[in-house]
Design an enzyme around this catalytic site. Structure first.
Site, PDB file in Angstrom:
ATOM      1  N   LYS A 136       0.795  -1.267   0.008  1.00 23.23           N
ATOM      2  CA  LYS A 136       0.102   0.000   0.140  1.00 23.23           C
ATOM      3  C   LYS A 136       0.911   1.076   0.011  1.00 23.23           C
ATOM      4  O   LYS A 136       1.940   1.287   0.184  1.00 23.23           O
ATOM      5  CB  LYS A 136      -0.964  -0.079   1.195  1.00 23.23           C
ATOM      6  CG  LYS A 136      -2.077  -1.322   1.129  1.00 23.23           C
ATOM      7  CD  LYS A 136      -2.956  -1.151   2.312  1.00 23.23           C
ATOM      8  CE  LYS A 136      -4.042  -2.111   2.069  1.00 23.23           C
ATOM      9  NZ  LYS A 136      -5.024  -2.034   3.152  1.00 23.23           N
TER      10      LYS A 136
ATOM     11  N   TYR B 152     -12.237  -2.027  -4.024  1.00 26.59           N
ATOM     12  CA  TYR B 152     -12.960  -2.100  -2.620  1.00 26.59           C
ATOM     13  C   TYR B 152     -14.310  -2.061  -2.664  1.00 26.59           C
ATOM     14  O   TYR B 152     -15.037  -1.733  -1.632  1.00 26.59           O
ATOM     15  CB  TYR B 152     -12.181  -1.282  -1.878  1.00 26.59           C
ATOM     16  CG  TYR B 152     -10.880  -1.561  -1.118  1.00 26.59           C
ATOM     17  CD1 TYR B 152     -10.741  -2.793  -0.408  1.00 26.59           C
ATOM     18  CD2 TYR B 152      -9.740  -0.660  -1.610  1.00 26.59           C
ATOM     19  CE1 TYR B 152      -9.287  -2.822  -0.101  1.00 26.59           C
ATOM     20  CE2 TYR B 152      -8.547  -0.953  -0.883  1.00 26.59           C
ATOM     21  CZ  TYR B 152      -8.270  -2.140  -0.239  1.00 26.59           C
ATOM     22  OH  TYR B 152      -7.302  -2.511   0.382  1.00 26.59           O
TER      23      TYR B 152
ATOM     24  N   PHE C 222     -15.701   3.796   6.398  1.00 22.78           N
ATOM     25  CA  PHE C 222     -14.567   4.333   5.822  1.00 22.78           C
ATOM     26  C   PHE C 222     -13.924   4.381   4.540  1.00 22.78           C
ATOM     27  O   PHE C 222     -12.904   4.653   3.930  1.00 22.78           O
ATOM     28  CB  PHE C 222     -13.386   3.519   6.685  1.00 22.78           C
ATOM     29  CG  PHE C 222     -13.553   1.910   6.687  1.00 22.78           C
ATOM     30  CD1 PHE C 222     -12.956   1.351   5.404  1.00 22.78           C
ATOM     31  CD2 PHE C 222     -14.183   1.302   7.573  1.00 22.78           C
ATOM     32  CE1 PHE C 222     -13.015  -0.080   5.282  1.00 22.78           C
ATOM     33  CE2 PHE C 222     -14.206  -0.155   7.477  1.00 22.78           C
ATOM     34  CZ  PHE C 222     -13.683  -0.706   6.304  1.00 22.78           C
TER      35      PHE C 222
ATOM     36  N   ARG D 151      -2.112 -14.072   4.664  1.00 24.12           N
ATOM     37  CA  ARG D 151      -3.044 -13.573   5.698  1.00 24.12           C
ATOM     38  C   ARG D 151      -2.452 -13.314   7.048  1.00 24.12           C
ATOM     39  O   ARG D 151      -2.184 -12.609   7.940  1.00 24.12           O
ATOM     40  CB  ARG D 151      -4.195 -13.988   5.816  1.00 24.12           C
ATOM     41  CG  ARG D 151      -5.089 -13.652   4.602  1.00 24.12           C
ATOM     42  CD  ARG D 151      -5.848 -12.343   4.370  1.00 24.12           C
ATOM     43  NE  ARG D 151      -6.599 -11.964   5.480  1.00 24.12           N
ATOM     44  CZ  ARG D 151      -7.345 -10.972   5.400  1.00 24.12           C
ATOM     45  NH1 ARG D 151      -7.215 -10.044   4.236  1.00 24.12           N
ATOM     46  NH2 ARG D 151      -8.044 -10.502   6.180  1.00 24.12           N
TER      47      ARG D 151
ATOM     48  N   THR E  43      -5.679  -6.806  10.771  1.00 26.70           N
ATOM     49  CA  THR E  43      -5.832  -5.472  10.161  1.00 26.70           C
ATOM     50  C   THR E  43      -5.348  -4.206  10.863  1.00 26.70           C
ATOM     51  O   THR E  43      -4.759  -3.246  10.254  1.00 26.70           O
ATOM     52  CB  THR E  43      -7.396  -5.191   9.936  1.00 26.70           C
ATOM     53  OG1 THR E  43      -7.847  -6.649   9.387  1.00 26.70           O
ATOM     54  CG2 THR E  43      -7.649  -4.259   8.858  1.00 26.70           C
TER      55      THR E  43
ATOM     56  N   ARG F 111       2.482  -6.105   9.096  1.00 27.92           N
ATOM     57  CA  ARG F 111       1.844  -5.043   9.664  1.00 27.92           C
ATOM     58  C   ARG F 111       2.222  -4.733  10.942  1.00 27.92           C
ATOM     59  O   ARG F 111       2.288  -3.342  11.136  1.00 27.92           O
ATOM     60  CB  ARG F 111       0.320  -5.365   9.735  1.00 27.92           C
ATOM     61  CG  ARG F 111      -0.409  -5.234   8.444  1.00 27.92           C
ATOM     62  CD  ARG F 111      -2.035  -5.714   8.346  1.00 27.92           C
ATOM     63  NE  ARG F 111      -2.634  -5.405   6.897  1.00 27.92           N
ATOM     64  CZ  ARG F 111      -3.560  -6.024   6.676  1.00 27.92           C
ATOM     65  NH1 ARG F 111      -4.125  -6.915   7.238  1.00 27.92           N
ATOM     66  NH2 ARG F 111      -4.457  -5.372   5.584  1.00 27.92           N
TER      67      ARG F 111
ATOM     68  N   ASN G  45      -2.438   0.431   6.717  1.00 26.63           N
ATOM     69  CA  ASN G  45      -1.700  -0.950   7.059  1.00 26.63           C
ATOM     70  C   ASN G  45      -0.747  -1.602   6.118  1.00 26.63           C
ATOM     71  O   ASN G  45      -0.718  -2.721   6.176  1.00 26.63           O
ATOM     72  CB  ASN G  45      -2.733  -1.778   7.656  1.00 26.63           C
ATOM     73  CG  ASN G  45      -3.891  -1.867   6.799  1.00 26.63           C
ATOM     74  OD1 ASN G  45      -3.950  -1.605   5.520  1.00 26.63           O
ATOM     75  ND2 ASN G  45      -4.908  -2.444   7.279  1.00 26.63           N
TER      76      ASN G  45
ATOM     77  N   HIS H 159      -2.163  -5.484   1.586  1.00 24.35           N
ATOM     78  CA  HIS H 159      -3.587  -6.182   1.275  1.00 24.35           C
ATOM     79  C   HIS H 159      -3.237  -7.566   0.986  1.00 24.35           C
ATOM     80  O   HIS H 159      -2.004  -7.726   0.200  1.00 24.35           O
ATOM     81  CB  HIS H 159      -3.952  -5.442   0.069  1.00 24.35           C
ATOM     82  CG  HIS H 159      -5.357  -6.114  -0.427  1.00 24.35           C
ATOM     83  ND1 HIS H 159      -6.582  -6.254   0.268  1.00 24.35           N
ATOM     84  CD2 HIS H 159      -5.239  -7.070  -1.529  1.00 24.35           C
ATOM     85  CE1 HIS H 159      -7.364  -7.115  -0.518  1.00 24.35           C
ATOM     86  NE2 HIS H 159      -6.587  -7.543  -1.549  1.00 24.35           N
TER      87      HIS H 159
ATOM     88  N   GLU I  98      -9.870 -10.554  -7.797  1.00 23.46           N
ATOM     89  CA  GLU I  98      -8.834  -9.341  -7.567  1.00 23.46           C
ATOM     90  C   GLU I  98      -7.881  -9.575  -8.724  1.00 23.46           C
ATOM     91  O   GLU I  98      -7.230  -8.417  -8.996  1.00 23.46           O
ATOM     92  CB  GLU I  98      -8.283  -9.348  -6.211  1.00 23.46           C
ATOM     93  CG  GLU I  98      -9.180  -8.937  -4.958  1.00 23.46           C
ATOM     94  CD  GLU I  98      -9.040  -8.945  -3.658  1.00 23.46           C
ATOM     95  OE1 GLU I  98      -7.855  -9.415  -3.346  1.00 23.46           O
ATOM     96  OE2 GLU I  98      -9.836  -8.636  -2.803  1.00 23.46           O
TER      97      GLU I  98
END
Ligand code: ATP
Ligand code: MG
Length: 138
Positions: A10, A50, A58, A86, A92, A103, A113, A116, A127
């Protein structure tokens, strides 16, 4: 069996110079980088990506953030790639992320964060196809 997942480094992590360190963590964890592309995305592209979160409070903030600077889009492959990425990413909210996770090491907040990762087989498929053409995934 080898599985593919989709991931993004990100804008916060790219801006702060953590992209290479995150890629090193991903490779050390046994993932093969199938394809990778650095680019900036528009707010509209972020909204489409998203879309599942469109009703969340948010959503606007998330799409502005994701279009605020360059990101790395990538397809990763290994056995159990979706769940293992993950795990490597951590929670998150970095405040809840386990020691050693990406993270925990690089994220600033629940909004910014660092990374993704797709959360299931069907979302990974959507995706991957959203950002990459079939010929890029051979
Ligand atoms: P990602 O989908 O980016 O891998 P995730 O699956 O851990 O993250 P989601 O619940 O899918 O988390 O939320 C998507 C993204 O929206 C989060 O990564 C984060 O950037 C942002 N987000 C989630 N919750 C909040 C919140 N309460 N406030 C601000 N941003 C949030
Ligand atoms: Mg998610």
């Amino acid at each position: 069996m080898a599985q593919r997942t989709f991931s993004i480094i990100k804008p916060d992590a790219v801006r702060d110079g953590h992209a290479a360190a995150i890629l090193a963590d991903i490779e050390k964890a046994g993932f093969k980088i199938v394809t990778i592309r650095k680019q900036s995305i528009s707010n509209a592209q972020a909204q489409g990506f998203y879309y599942v979160h469109k009703e969340r409070p948010f959503f606007g903030e998330l799409c502005s953030f994701m279009s605020s600077g360059p990101i790395f889009l990538m397809v990763l492959e290994k056995d159990n790639a979706i769940a293992d990425l993950r795990k490597l990413m951590g929670a998150t909210n970095p405040a809840n992320a386990e020691e050693g996770t990406i993270r925990k090491k690089y994220a600033k907040s629940i909004g910014e964060n660092a990374i993704h990762g797709s959360d299931a087989e069907d979302t990974a498929k959507f995706e991957l196809g959203y950002w990459f053409a079939g010929y890029e995934l051979i």
